[in-house]
Design an enzyme around this catalytic site. Structure first.
Site, PDB file in Angstrom:
ATOM      1  CD  GLU A  35      -7.033  -5.723   3.084  1.00  0.00           C
ATOM      2  OE1 GLU A  35      -7.130  -4.552   2.653  1.00  0.00           O
ATOM      3  OE2 GLU A  35      -6.004  -6.415   2.930  1.00  0.00           O
ATOM      4  CB  SER A  44      -0.937   0.003   1.215  1.00  0.00           C
ATOM      5  OG  SER A  44      -1.857  -1.050   1.127  1.00  0.00           O
TER       6      SER A  44
END
Length: 311
Positions: free
Chosen positions: A179, A52
């Site tokens: 997630e 990310s």
């Protein structure tokens, strides 16, 4: 993490099943060792250097353009700042999918410096590198799953996630990240595994929790970043706004001639040495002014001195 579309390896040790951490887990995506040192001081157990970084640091809209070299640069910098936390690094998109040999080669680079991925996990673990699995939303696969979407919201899909997690455990993963799944799915998976589960948008029942450093501290106030902050992220500070206000105040002070003041000009010459210095530069004053004038004229003629608004 190794999942259906993402992999991460531990850069520190090779044990298969570390005990479930008693405190939250926190990812950190940054170049600055100083900031990772603050995480170390907060006694955070595990730092995940995630891909990310492409979205919170490098300006990409997805994680897919991130390279192994990008990840290694950030992981090394974070390790220099955080000495005691377990460090985990994401293997980015395209760095492990082609073959087990490619995956192992990538994993070794990190150490030196779901089900369809279970064989890859097994190969890396056999090669002596601890692997953390990842099921649910896998950002590297957004082009396949249709964007950043929650996973496991139907009975059949939730069962498939459980099977993925079990397969990763059987392949030797030391932990699994869950997630963007419903809390009850996170609970069942956590209760079904012998290895720790780390939740991010997966409810309160996982063994540990992980949040993106920049998101939880409100470090990024630019619209580019705000559109990517997920709904599951709790904001614990507003660092981005404080930074923006600080930069604005600095700019205003400089433009108004209020910085630096005498207080922030600490380096002094004695009156005697100042007199000697002025005497030494006095003979050059005329020639210096002529040189400045000539340079100014040259730049204007080259159209590089004046600033015009083109658009």
């Amino acid at each position: 993490m190794v999942s259906r579309q993402r992999a991460a390896v531990s850069t520190d040790h090779h044990s298969r099943t570390p005990p479930p951490p008693p405190r939250p887990l926190l990812p950190i995506f940054q170049l600055h060792p100083f900031l990772s040192a603050t995480v170390d001081l907060a006694n955070i157990d595990v730092i995940l250097v995630g891909d990310s970084v492409g979205m919170v640091q490098l300006g990409y809209d997805t994680t897919q353009p991130v390279t192994v070299d990008d990840m290694l640069l950030h992981a090394k910098a974070v390790r220099r700042g955080a000495k005691s936390s377990l460090l985990v690094g994401d293997m980015p998109f395209g760095s492990y999918e082609i073959s087990q040999e490619q995956a192992l080669t990538t994993a070794y680079r990190f150490v030196k410096g779901g089900r369809d991925r279970a064989s890859t996990v097994q190969a890396i673990v056999k090669g002596g590198v601890a692997v953390m699995g990842h099921v649910g939303l896998t950002p590297q696969a957004i082009s396949v799953i249709g964007g950043f979407r929650a996973q496991g919201r139907t009975g059949v899909k939730a069962r498939a996630l459980l099977d993925d997690a079990l397969a990763l455990q059987d392949a030797g993963a030391c932990a699994v990240v869950l997630e963007c799944v419903p809390a009850q799915v996170g609970k069942v998976i956590s209760e079904s595994l012998e290895i720790p589960t780390i939740g991010i948008g997966a409810g309160p029942h996982t063994h540990g929790q992980v949040l993106v450093y920049h998101d939880m501290l409100g470090m990024t106030s630019h619209p580019h970043h705000e559109q990517f902050v997920p709904r599951f992220c709790k904001n614990y500070a507003d660092v981005g706004t404080a930074i923006q206000e600080g930069l604005g105040a600095y700019k205003a002070d400089v433009e108004a001639g209020n910085f630096p003041t005498e207080k922030y000009s600490p380096y002094k010459m004695s009156e005697k040495e100042e007199a000697i210095f002025m005497e030494l530069v006095a003979p050059d004053k005329g020639s210096t002014e002529q040189k400045l004038s000539a340079t100014r004229k040259k730049l204007i003629e080259a159209d590089e001195y004046e600033t015009i608004k083109v658009y």
